[in-house]
Design a protein around this motif. Structure first.
Motif, short mmCIF file in Angstrom:
data_model
loop_
_atom_site.label_atom_id
_atom_site.label_comp_id
_atom_site.label_asym_id
_atom_site.label_seq_id
_atom_site.Cartn_x
_atom_site.Cartn_y
_atom_site.Cartn_z
N GLY A 267 -1.05 28.46 -6.80
CA GLY A 267 -0.75 28.34 -8.21
C GLY A 267 -1.13 27.03 -8.84
O GLY A 267 -1.03 26.86 -10.06
N VAL A 268 -1.59 26.07 -8.04
CA VAL A 268 -2.00 24.79 -8.61
C VAL A 268 -3.37 24.95 -9.26
O VAL A 268 -4.29 25.54 -8.69
N HIS A 269 -3.49 24.42 -10.46
CA HIS A 269 -4.73 24.58 -11.22
C HIS A 269 -5.91 23.92 -10.50
O HIS A 269 -5.75 22.83 -9.92
N PRO A 270 -7.08 24.54 -10.53
CA PRO A 270 -8.25 23.96 -9.86
C PRO A 270 -8.57 22.53 -10.29
O PRO A 270 -9.07 21.73 -9.49
N ASP A 271 -8.29 22.19 -11.55
CA ASP A 271 -8.57 20.83 -12.01
C ASP A 271 -7.70 19.81 -11.27
O ASP A 271 -8.14 18.70 -10.97
N ALA A 272 -6.44 20.20 -10.98
CA ALA A 272 -5.56 19.29 -10.24
C ALA A 272 -6.04 19.12 -8.81
O ALA A 272 -6.01 18.02 -8.25
N VAL A 273 -6.47 20.22 -8.20
CA VAL A 273 -7.00 20.15 -6.84
C VAL A 273 -8.24 19.26 -6.81
O VAL A 273 -8.41 18.42 -5.92
N ALA A 274 -9.11 19.44 -7.79
CA ALA A 274 -10.34 18.64 -7.85
C ALA A 274 -10.02 17.16 -8.03
O ALA A 274 -10.69 16.30 -7.46
N ALA B 217 2.83 16.70 0.41
CA ALA B 217 2.71 17.99 -0.29
C ALA B 217 2.87 17.72 -1.77
O ALA B 217 3.58 16.80 -2.18
N THR B 218 2.21 18.54 -2.59
CA THR B 218 2.21 18.24 -4.02
C THR B 218 1.86 19.45 -4.86
O THR B 218 1.20 20.38 -4.39
N ASP B 219 2.31 19.42 -6.11
CA ASP B 219 1.81 20.31 -7.15
C ASP B 219 0.80 19.60 -8.02
O ASP B 219 0.32 20.17 -9.00
N GLY B 220 0.50 18.33 -7.74
CA GLY B 220 -0.52 17.64 -8.53
C GLY B 220 -0.40 16.14 -8.55
O GLY B 220 -1.13 15.44 -7.86
N ASN B 221 0.53 15.60 -9.31
CA ASN B 221 0.55 14.17 -9.59
C ASN B 221 0.93 13.31 -8.40
O ASN B 221 0.32 12.28 -8.14
N HIS B 222 1.95 13.72 -7.65
CA HIS B 222 2.36 12.91 -6.50
C HIS B 222 1.25 12.87 -5.45
O HIS B 222 0.94 11.80 -4.90
#
Length: 376
Positions: free
Chosen positions: A136-143, A109-114
């Motif tokens: 709430g995670v930004h689309p760029d991080a998901v991409a 599970a992550t909010d982005g970097n991990h």
């Protein structure tokens, strides 16, 4: 002011906690071999330790260095150190007990970097990745995570909700391993390996300070979410009794100061967090394995505001260091301690003087994700 035998909490403009006995506490070191493992990875190089004389003048100390984690093993944050070492250990242990040539799925599970670091590690090792992402995670991080060929599950809830779903998914799949960077009772071995992976960052700092003809740091400031990176920092500096012991400062958002609350109560507690631009530090519960190290080994903890973090990120950018809001928290925290109300009292508590060396851990670059990152 609230006093007891070992700690003092002072509330002024910002919450702050200090513990006088921290520099006398010792622990076992991180295992040997972690740095050699990372050095053998494709694209490994030590991240910069950048000296910033302008900050030294502002803070009235001898020298200030920023550990710049804006590009680590091809990713814009320090997380790949922990994810790669933990995946290596977990896969080796699985192979020893269940020999197979079939790929497994690394779940997180992550909010982005991990999550991106786990997905990158899985791809490089010929494994699969399944990443659970909260709202709430930004689309760029998901991409960015998707670009690592990971399966993605969106969770209509908080980071803690995503962690629970990831753990459940890994537990019910025969070919899955949970690679999560926070621990709880019953799940502590792999988070411990993640912490070990972060030790490479501290070893690099030692080498780089020596190359810069700098004395050992008198203060190291680290952004804190669940406390895994801080555990690694405490382990490194509290396992060397022959070396001068630096003061260790944890920095949290005011909206998510679970470590300060836990330190004040003397036991780990969960708090309800609010909104913060330092979303990677927006954690309400310390990691169960980090807590003993934070409790005994931290000299101080301070909570900062979003505007203070934003100002620090902007100032670092002007000085040539790319830093997101979580990474810039270290500078914002030291500023709050050394230039705000009560500065002289704070300097005394931290043992700082005009020749002291200060190291700030900037844990992410601005390219990591301008909105959310994974808790430290």
């Amino acid at each position: 002011m609230l006093n007891n035998a070992s700690s003092t909490r002072i509330t002024r403009t910002l919450p702050w906690f200090a513990r006088a006995a921290a520099r006398s506490w010792t622990c076992a070191p991180a295992p040997a071999g972690v740095r050699d493992f990372h050095a053998a990875l494709p694209g490994y190089a030590p991240t910069p330790l950048t000296e910033l004389p302008a900050l030294a003048a502002e803070l009235a100390v001898g020298r200030v260095f920023v550990k710049d984690e804006s590009s680590r093993l091809g990713l814009p944050a320090f997380k790949a150190l922990g994810a790669s070492w933990a995946a290596h250990r977990a896969l080796a242990e699985r192979t020893a007990h269940h020999p197979s040539t079939e790929p497994v799925t690394l779940v997180s599970a992550t909010d982005g970097n991990h999550g991106r670091a786990v997905a990158r590690t899985a791809r490089l090792l010929g494994q699969r990745a399944h990443v659970f992402i909260p709202q709430g995670v930004h689309p760029d991080a998901v991409a960015a995570i998707a670009s690592e060929e990971a399966e993605i599950t969106r969770v209509p809830g908080s980071y803690d909700d995503a962690v629970r779903q990831a753990a459940e998914a890994a537990a019910t799949a025969a070919d899955a391993i949970l690679i999560q960077d926070t621990a709880w009772p019953g799940y502590e071995t792999i988070p411990g390996w993640i912490v070990e992976g972060y030790s490479t960052l501290c070893v690099e700092i030692d080498e780089q300070l020596a190359a810069a003809d700098a004395t050992a740091p008198a203060l190291v400031a680290v952004p804190v979410g669940v406390g895994s990176l801080a555990q690694a920092v405490v382990t490194h500096y509290r396992s060397r009794p022959s070396a001068p012991a630096p003061a260790l400062l944890a920095v949290e958002p005011e909206a998510a100061a679970c470590v300060i609350e836990s330190l004040t109560r003397g036991e780990p507690v969960s708090i309800t967090t609010g909104h913060t631009t330092m979303a990677g530090l927006n954690c309400g519960t310390p990691s169960s394995i980090a807590w003993p190290y934070l409790h005994r080994g931290l000299d101080a903890a301070v909570a900062i505001t979003d505007p203070a973090s934003a100002r620090a990120a902007s100032d670092l950018a002007e000085l040539g260091v790319s830093s997101g809001p979580c990474g810039a928290a270290a500078l914002a925290g030291v500023r709050a301690m050394l230039t705000g109300e009560g500065a002289e009292e704070h300097r005394t508590a931290l043992g700082l003087g005009p020749t002291s060396v200060v190291v700030l851990l900037s844990t992410e670059g601005t390219a990591a994700n301008p909105h959310r990152t994974t808790g430290h």
